[in-house]
Design an enzyme around this catalytic site. Structure first.
Site, mmCIF file in Angstrom:
data_model
loop_
_atom_site.group_PDB
_atom_site.id
_atom_site.type_symbol
_atom_site.label_atom_id
_atom_site.label_comp_id
_atom_site.label_asym_id
_atom_site.label_seq_id
_atom_site.Cartn_x
_atom_site.Cartn_y
_atom_site.Cartn_z
ATOM 1 N N THR A 94 5.552 12.097 -5.543
ATOM 2 C CA THR A 94 6.362 10.925 -5.870
ATOM 3 C C THR A 94 5.512 9.829 -6.502
ATOM 4 O O THR A 94 4.287 9.805 -6.331
ATOM 5 C CB THR A 94 7.019 10.330 -4.601
ATOM 6 N N HIS A 96 5.336 6.959 -5.485
ATOM 7 C CA HIS A 96 4.941 6.055 -4.412
ATOM 8 C C HIS A 96 3.430 5.854 -4.402
ATOM 9 O O HIS A 96 2.937 4.749 -4.190
ATOM 10 C CB HIS A 96 5.397 6.678 -3.074
HETATM 11 N N1 INI Z 1 0.221 4.927 2.963
HETATM 12 C C1 INI Z 1 -1.026 5.443 2.946
HETATM 13 O O1 INI Z 1 -1.951 4.845 3.502
HETATM 14 N N2 INI Z 1 -1.263 6.639 2.343
HETATM 15 C C2 INI Z 1 -0.273 7.334 1.707
HETATM 16 O O2 INI Z 1 -0.562 8.434 1.169
HETATM 17 C C3 INI Z 1 1.025 6.795 1.689
HETATM 18 N N3 INI Z 1 2.115 7.516 1.035
HETATM 19 O O3 INI Z 1 1.862 8.575 0.445
HETATM 20 O O4 INI Z 1 3.243 7.097 1.052
HETATM 21 C C4 INI Z 1 1.257 5.564 2.347
HETATM 22 N N4 INI Z 1 2.468 5.002 2.389
HETATM 23 C C5 INI Z 1 2.825 3.936 3.305
HETATM 24 C C6 INI Z 1 2.472 2.563 2.760
HETATM 25 O O5 INI Z 1 1.089 2.318 2.827
HETATM 26 C C7 INI Z 1 3.164 1.470 3.567
HETATM 27 O O6 INI Z 1 2.748 1.535 4.908
HETATM 28 C C8 INI Z 1 4.701 1.568 3.534
HETATM 29 O O7 INI Z 1 5.163 1.674 2.200
HETATM 30 C C9 INI Z 1 5.347 0.320 4.192
HETATM 31 O O8 INI Z 1 4.978 -0.871 3.489
#
Ligand code: INI
Length: 164
Positions: A94, A96
């Site tokens: 994704t 993201h």
């Molecule tokens: N946070 C990470 O530290 N590593 C990841 O790989 C990750 N992914 O892949 O989604 C991730 N997502 C969470 C993000 O850091 C926040 O905690 C969340 O979006 C809430 O604000």
């Protein structure tokens, strides 16, 4: 280079001997991918201790994920000589990844510049978990260990520079 050029250099171009004694270092870890971030934390502690940072002068704070790390760093920056951010952002399928990794890096840089305290980006950004495991294994090539060395170098460098 002439000897008068050398006198204008305020630090060396070589990796300096590191002395972390007396430094207070905060380590902010993301819980997301916590097997990896715990391994980074182990490496970071080893790096700090190997260069003389007292165990009592290392404070560890956990946050949900890499996105949250800069805000915690902002809260801590004035109280520490350096703040190390440890996280593991794995690409997956994704977009993201790009938002989380990009905002974490940009936020870390912003906190460092706004506060004047070194904020070290010990956040892995990899395509796969296997790559993240490779960079968080035991020994000095652990990225947490490297982040510890950067924190000590930057904290001592900033202390040594003339103030305005
Ligand atoms: N946070 C990470 O530290 N590593 C990841 O790989 C990750 N992914 O892949 O989604 C991730 N997502 C969470 C993000 O850091 C926040 O905690 C969340 O979006 C809430 O604000």
């Amino acid at each position: 280079m002439t000897s008068s050029d050398q006198k204008t250099e305020l630090s060396t171009g070589h990796k300096p001997a590191l002395d972390g004694s007396g430094l207070h270092v905060a380590v902010v870890c993301g819980r997301f991918n916590d097997v990896i971030t715990n391994a980074l934390l182990d490496g970071c502690r080893q790096g700090l201790r190997a260069h003389g940072v007292d165990a009592a002068d290392i404070d560890v704070v956990w946050a949900p994920g890499a996105f949250e790390l800069p805000l915690v760093a902002k809260h801590l920056a004035a109280q520490f000589d350096a703040v190390v951010l440890l996280g593991a952002v794995v690409r997956g399928d994704t977009p993201h990844f790009d938002f989380v990794a990009g905002e974490c890096a940009a936020g870390a840089a912003r906190v460092a510049l706004d506060s004047g305290t070194p904020v070290v980006f010990g956040v892995l950004t990899t395509d796969t978990v296997a790559q993240a495991e490779e960079r968080s294994g035991p020994g000095p090539s652990n990225k947490g260990y490297e982040a510890a060395e950067t924190a000590i170098e930057m904290a001592t460098l900033l202390r040594s520079l003339p103030s305005r």
